[in-house]
Design an enzyme around this catalytic site. Structure first.
Site, short mmCIF file in Angstrom:
data_model
loop_
_atom_site.label_atom_id
_atom_site.label_comp_id
_atom_site.label_asym_id
_atom_site.label_seq_id
_atom_site.Cartn_x
_atom_site.Cartn_y
_atom_site.Cartn_z
N LYS A 1 0.82 -1.21 0.00
CA LYS A 1 0.00 0.00 0.00
C LYS A 1 0.86 1.27 0.00
O LYS A 1 2.07 1.21 0.13
CB LYS A 1 -0.94 -0.02 1.23
CG LYS A 1 -1.95 -1.17 1.17
CD LYS A 1 -2.85 -1.08 -0.03
CE LYS A 1 -4.01 -2.06 0.00
NZ LYS A 1 -3.68 -3.42 -0.48
C1 LIG Z 1 -9.60 -2.72 -1.75
C2 LIG Z 1 -9.05 -3.45 -0.56
N1 LIG Z 1 -9.79 -3.58 0.54
C3 LIG Z 1 -9.35 -4.20 1.63
C4 LIG Z 1 -8.10 -4.76 1.66
C5 LIG Z 1 -7.63 -5.47 2.88
O1 LIG Z 1 -6.52 -4.86 3.42
P1 LIG Z 1 -5.61 -5.60 4.51
O2 LIG Z 1 -4.65 -6.48 3.75
O3 LIG Z 1 -4.93 -4.50 5.23
O4 LIG Z 1 -6.52 -6.38 5.36
C6 LIG Z 1 -7.26 -4.65 0.55
C7 LIG Z 1 -5.92 -5.25 0.58
O5 LIG Z 1 -5.28 -5.54 -0.38
C8 LIG Z 1 -7.75 -4.00 -0.60
O6 LIG Z 1 -6.98 -3.88 -1.68
#
Ligand SMILES: Cc1ncc(COP(=O)(O)O)c(C=O)c1O
Length: 405
Positions: free
Chosen positions: A206
């Site tokens: 990210k």
């Molecule tokens: C659009 C979106 N939502 C939620 C998530 C979930 O994030 P996390 O990996 O921090 O749980 C991601 C992770 O890649 C994502 O790309």
């Protein structure tokens, strides 16, 4: 306050990416994180401080992140998935409820709806913006609909005016999935301040990273308080409150919560990365502009321009490869780039066609035709701010060569 990463810092990050165990020295890894001497020092200091679990650094990070987004409250958690899950529970969403979201997202968005006990209902996206098409959202509303989760895909803000208007008319909650959109703005307002709550990700790929981590932002004290409890077993006091140098305090379990807390080691990384966001966004803008220049004459679709009065967070630079015009398909492009030492990603194959969703809900490709169409054609190129100019040129040349074959 913006601390721009020095050139040396950037180069250090680039080199560090090449020296990792088991990584081919020349391979450009997709989504390379930008960790440099500051981050290493912050982690070491935290380890030396004697307090590594959820504590003062986590509180400080919450405070700074809330300030950055412009929300009243921020609750740091272990992932954006956790933030999505507890934001729904804290907002009172549960069994029997339907939550509308996009199928062109990471599984976590819809999985979290299921974990909250509700049912995900997809609405198709626009082929241009790849974000939820608000007219399709309205068409998907039923008497059971409780909320909309807009996902600001790739860092591009959703049409918040239209979505908020629909939500207001149908008395729905809005929970933003801002995993890609930390730096994004829509019509003078920061993404993350439109919904009843918003969820951010600090996963390794990210725009800023705590390796794993997430943040729930909200202006609603009740959501913030409930989420804070749910993130730590439903306890009334976290470990810092119980064991710190202020002496032991008893706690009560007020609900059966989860183990979703962020540690101070993660928060130390977050505190280091947050002030660098502006400089990194600027670097990704430069890379984006160079890609746009290099790919202007290629038979593939580049990302749509930034909409007026918005700031795109430039999380993902995606090309759409349409076989009839490109004479090659997306997977062949990815294989070619891999051979040339360039890692790529797919964001995303539409969720309605993943096995669980297909089998559970009986979806067919044509149910969300635009998401399906994009999902078969999309490929994301490396966009890390730690890419050197030479690496950007190498990626650009490799992509150009794909179409010369
Ligand atoms: C659009 C979106 N939502 C939620 C998530 C979930 O994030 P996390 O990996 O921090 O749980 C991601 C992770 O890649 C994502 O790309």
């Amino acid at each position: 306050m913006a601390l721009s990463p020095s050139k040396a810092d950037r180069l250090w990050c680039a080199r560090a990416g090449r020296e990792g165990d088991g990584l081919n020295a020349d391979y450009i890894v997709f989504g390379r994180p930008s960790f440099g001497p500051d981050e290493i020092e912050a982690v070491v200091q935290t380890l030396r401080s004697g307090w590594v679990g959820t504590g003062p650094r986590t509180r400080e990070f919450e405070h700074r992140f809330a300030e950055y987004v412009g929300s009243r409250y921020a609750v740091a958690v272990g992932s954006c998935t956790a933030a999505l899950h507890i934001s729904m529970l804290a907002a009172g969403i549960g069994a029997g409820d339907e939550v509308i979201t996009t199928p062109l997202t990471f599984a976590a968005t819809a999985n979290a709806i299921l974990h909250a006990g509700a049912s995900p209902v997809f609405a198709d996206v626009s082929r241009q913006t790849m974000n939820l098409d608000s007219s399709r959202v309205e068409a998907a509303i039923t008497p059971r609909t409780r909320a909309i989760i807009p996902v600001h895909l790739a860092g591009r803000p959703c049409e918040m005016t239209a979505l908020l208007e629909i939500a207001k008319r149908h008395k729905l909650l809005v929970l933003e999935d801002a995993a890609h959109a930390i730096e994004a703005w829509y019509r003078g307002r920061k993404i993350g301040t439109f919904g009843n709550a918003s969820c951010f990700s600090f996963y390794v790929t990210k725009n800023m990273s705590t390796i794993e981590g997430g943040m729930l932002c909200t202006d609603d004290q009740s959501i913030a308080d409930k989420a804070r409890g749910l993130a730590l077993h439903g306890m009334s006091a976290d470990a810092w409150a119980r064991f710190s140098d202020r002496g032991y305090r008893h706690y009560e379990v007020t609900q059966p919560g989860f183990k979703y807390n962020m540690t101070d080691v993660q928060a130390a990384l977050g505190l280091c990365q947050l002030p660098k966001l502006n400089a990194w966004l600027e670097r990704r803008r430069q890379i984006w502009a160079r890609y746009d220049e290099l790919f202007a004459d290629l038979p593939c679709q580049r990302p749509a321009p930034e909409e007026p009065d918005t700031v795109h967070a430039r999380h993902l630079y995606t090309l759409l490869i349409d076989p009839p015009s490109a004479k090659i398909n997306r997977d062949q492009v990815m294989a070619f780039l891999h051979e040339r030492g360039v890692g790529t990603g797919v964001h995303y194959r539409s969720l309605h066609l993943h096995r669980y969703y297909r089998e559970q809900f009986g979806y067919r490709a044509e149910d969300y035709l635009n998401a399906y169409w994009i999902g078969e054609r999309t490929v994301s190129l490396p966009l890390s701010p730690s890419l050197t100019d030479r690496e950007v040129e190498r990626i650009g040349q490799a992509v150009r060569d794909v179409f010369r074959k």
